[in-house]
Design a protein around this motif. Structure first.
Motif, PDB file in Angstrom:
ATOM      1  N   LYS A   1       7.904  -0.805  -8.890  1.00 39.95           N
ATOM      2  CA  LYS A   1       6.657  -1.566  -8.866  1.00 39.95           C
ATOM      3  C   LYS A   1       6.559  -2.393 -10.136  1.00 39.95           C
ATOM      4  CE  LYS A   1       2.415  -1.061 -10.273  1.00 39.95           C
ATOM      5  NZ  LYS A   1       1.981  -2.474 -10.476  1.00 39.95           N
ATOM      6  N   PRO A   2       6.783  -3.706 -10.047  1.00 39.38           N
ATOM      7  CA  PRO A   2       6.555  -4.545 -11.215  1.00 39.38           C
ATOM      8  C   PRO A   2       5.069  -4.750 -11.441  1.00 39.38           C
ATOM      9  CG  PRO A   2       7.143  -5.922  -9.352  1.00 39.38           C
ATOM     10  CD  PRO A   2       7.210  -4.490  -8.872  1.00 39.38           C
ATOM     11  N   SER A   3       4.703  -5.210 -12.620  1.00 36.52           N
ATOM     12  CA  SER A   3       3.300  -5.503 -12.880  1.00 36.52           C
ATOM     13  C   SER A   3       2.793  -6.559 -11.904  1.00 36.52           C
ATOM     14  CB  SER A   3       3.118  -6.014 -14.311  1.00 36.52           C
ATOM     15  OG  SER A   3       1.815  -6.529 -14.492  1.00 36.52           O
TER      16      SER A   3
ATOM     17  N   THR B   1       0.853  -1.186   0.000  1.00 35.36           N
ATOM     18  CA  THR B   1       0.000   0.000   0.000  1.00 35.36           C
ATOM     19  C   THR B   1       0.892   1.239   0.000  1.00 35.36           C
ATOM     20  OG1 THR B   1      -0.077   0.220   2.408  1.00 35.36           O
ATOM     21  CG2 THR B   1      -1.705  -1.253   1.390  1.00 35.36           C
ATOM     22  N   SER B   2       0.265   2.392   0.067  1.00 34.67           N
ATOM     23  CA  SER B   2       1.023   3.648   0.106  1.00 34.67           C
ATOM     24  C   SER B   2       1.920   3.719   1.346  1.00 34.67           C
ATOM     25  CB  SER B   2       0.071   4.840   0.066  1.00 34.67           C
ATOM     26  OG  SER B   2      -0.796   4.832   1.187  1.00 34.67           O
ATOM     27  N   LYS B   3       1.496   3.085   2.432  1.00 37.29           N
ATOM     28  CA  LYS B   3       2.323   3.086   3.638  1.00 37.29           C
ATOM     29  C   LYS B   3       3.642   2.349   3.404  1.00 37.29           C
ATOM     30  CE  LYS B   3      -1.552   3.344   6.908  1.00 37.29           C
ATOM     31  NZ  LYS B   3      -2.251   2.658   8.027  1.00 37.29           N
TER      32      LYS B   3
ATOM     33  N   GLY C   1       1.163   2.090  -7.500  1.00 36.64           N
ATOM     34  CA  GLY C   1       1.537   2.956  -8.609  1.00 36.64           C
ATOM     35  C   GLY C   1       1.155   4.403  -8.373  1.00 36.64           C
ATOM     36  N   GLU C   2      -0.036   4.606  -7.842  1.00 39.92           N
ATOM     37  CA  GLU C   2      -0.505   5.955  -7.530  1.00 39.92           C
ATOM     38  C   GLU C   2       0.369   6.586  -6.450  1.00 39.92           C
ATOM     39  OE1 GLU C   2      -3.490   9.208  -7.535  1.00 39.92           O
ATOM     40  OE2 GLU C   2      -2.799   7.686  -8.957  1.00 39.92           O
TER      41      GLU C   2
END
Length: 503
Positions: free
Chosen positions: A194-196, A58-60, A231-232
């Motif tokens: 970040k890989p797919s 996650t973003s964390k 990704g975001e």
């Protein structure tokens, strides 16, 4: 403690067991997401069944990875480490990837559905070559001294950004990861990758090789996850100063917007394509058929440079179409899994991609194009689509304007050089093009007139680590590979030294 996964291969073309960790790779260690996190199903494209699961960050987790990367940049990487040392580590990593090419090729084949021999002979060597190429550049990132006046000296420094992000696609997983991290590391940056989520296997295996090579903890951090979360977060993080992305134009727009709305990070985008293959009547017909076939059907059409619009001069159109159709028939008859002998055509990578490609085939039929061969699913298991050739396609049809990313092409008859040039440029894309002709003057003229970032003459689309790659128009921003990538991942500082000027 994150889980590991072991896959045992007992096939006619490869036998062995391969183990990798399915967690997050942060600060040189395998960790679980801070919030526990979901797990992502990784599906076998040949069967539609789940192979295993990997954790979803996650973003964390991105925040934690960025903190680790910042620490590494300030203490054990970046300008703290001479370029020659960075180059040695990249060289060690290249050696390790080469040493473990069988394992990496097996994972790539299992995950993507491409044949094992293709992965071993094409994908893995391309990754090795990229790592070695940038290992050689690491101590050759130079600025300039600039003449001004006798009382002043000026010079430039090409410095790393610091923490940079890399978001990579699913069609050539290890290759695109290497294309990103090699120049990033060579120039002194630290990486959040970040890989797919569809094809994470080789990136996770690579993480263990990064540790073995001796890179300082935090230099490369790998966060599995979805685009709308990880990704975001990478795209918007205020401490990530640059980002390199390969993928769809739609996602590229989102990343560019996120950069504009956050910290105006440097964005390099390698996006979609609708590449033309242009065959003139003086071309070597046998070779033209082979190159055009490879250009669209290689990797089951899942390539941004895929030559999905094939223009053939009217004098040889019928002959070309006859031979090209036979080639498609051979591929259709050699369809199967990645570990079966003699297979030349595999599945699409996922059910979503399968449905997308079948939707374009349906669109082509409904708009009046004629299916010469294919246009159907192959079998009833997995995500196999027969090589598909349309004729009688019109310039404004969706199959002529939009990226299909599958084994689908249209063969169109043309009369003159001027006509085909106009047609070739009639899309919003401009990534690549192939020109087949024995007329050298025409080849050079066409290469100048086609609006694309990469032109291949008398061959299909190709990539070399020492040759820049990128697109015109909506096919991207910036360049990867070659010396140009050093500029992509460095920023220029001008230094003015007063040698005697007085106020």
């Amino acid at each position: 403690m994150p889980q590991t996964y072991t896959h045992t291969f007992d096939t006619p073309v490869y036998k062995g067991s391969v183990t990798f960790n399915t967690g997050l790779f942060i600060d040189g260690q395998w960790v679980d997401p801070v919030d526990g996190g979901d797990r992502i199903d990784v599906v076998d494209p040949c069967t539609g069944k789940v192979i295993t699961t990997v954790v979803a960050g996650t973003s964390k987790d991105v925040d934690i990875a960025v903190a680790a990367a910042e620490k590494a940049y300030k203490t054990s990487w970046g300008l703290k480490v001479p370029g020659v040392e960075r180059g040695k580590l990249l060289g060690k990593l290249a050696d390790l990837v080469e040493k473990h090419s069988d394992e990496l090729a097996a994972l790539e084949a299992l995950n993507v559905g491409k044949h094992f021999h293709v992965a071993k002979m094409a994908d893995i060597p391309l990754a090795v070559n990229a790592l070695r190429y940038y290992a050689g550049w690491a101590d050759k990132v130079h600025g300039k001294t600039i003449e001004t006046t006798e009382n002043k000296m000026a010079y430039t420094r090409h410095e790393p950004y610091g923490v940079v992000g890399a978001i990579t696609p699913w069609n050539f997983p290890l290759g695109t990861v290497s294309f990103k991290i090699a120049p990033m590391l060579a120039t002194g940056n630290v990486v959040i990758l970040k890989p797919s989520e569809i094809t994470p296997f080789t990136a996770l295996y690579l993480a263990s090789l990064i540790n073995t090579a001796g890179f300082p903890p935090g230099t490369v951090n790998i966060i599995n996850g979805y685009g709308n979360t990880v990704g975001e977060a990478i795209s918007r993080h205020s401490s990530i100063r640059a980002i390199g992305f390969t993928g769809s134009t739609l996602t590229g727009r989102k990343i560019l917007k996120a950069s504009a709305e956050s910290n105006l990070k440097k964005v390099t985008l390698e996006l979609g394509g609708k590449s033309p293959t242009i065959v003139f009547d003086d071309a070597d017909l046998e070779q033209a058929i082979k190159w055009a076939s490879m250009g669209i059907f290689f990797n089951m059409g899942q390539a941004c440079v895929a030559g999905s619009r094939i223009y053939v001069q009217e004098k040889i159109y019928d002959q070309f179409l006859q031979g090209f159709t036979k080639t498609a028939e051979v591929l259709a008859g050699a369809t199967g899994g990645p570990f079966e002998p003699g297979v030349q055509h595999g599945p699409q990578v996922s059910n979503l991609q399968f449905e997308r490609v079948m939707g374009y085939i349906k669109s082509g039929k409904s708009e009046g194009a004629k299916v010469l061969i294919g246009g159907e699913r192959h079998g009833d298991t997995g995500y196999f689509i027969k090589p598909t050739v349309f004729t009688e396609a019109k310039p404004d049809m969706k199959i002529m304007q939009e990226e299909i990313f599958g084994p689908v092409c249209s063969v169109v008859k043309f009369k003159t050089e001027e006509e085909v040039t106009e047609w070739a440029n009639n899309t919003t894309y401009g990534l690549a093009a192939s020109i087949l002709t024995e007329n050298v003057a025409r080849a050079i003229r066409m290469a100048s007139n086609i609006e694309a970032g990469s032109i291949s003459i008398n061959s299909g689309p190709s990539a070399e680590p020492n040759v820049p790659f990128g697109g015109y128009k909506q096919s991207g921003i910036g360049r990867e590979l070659g010396q140009y990538a050093l500029d992509t991942y460095t920023q220029v500082k001008a230094v003015h030294i007063n040698l005697g000027q007085k106020l």
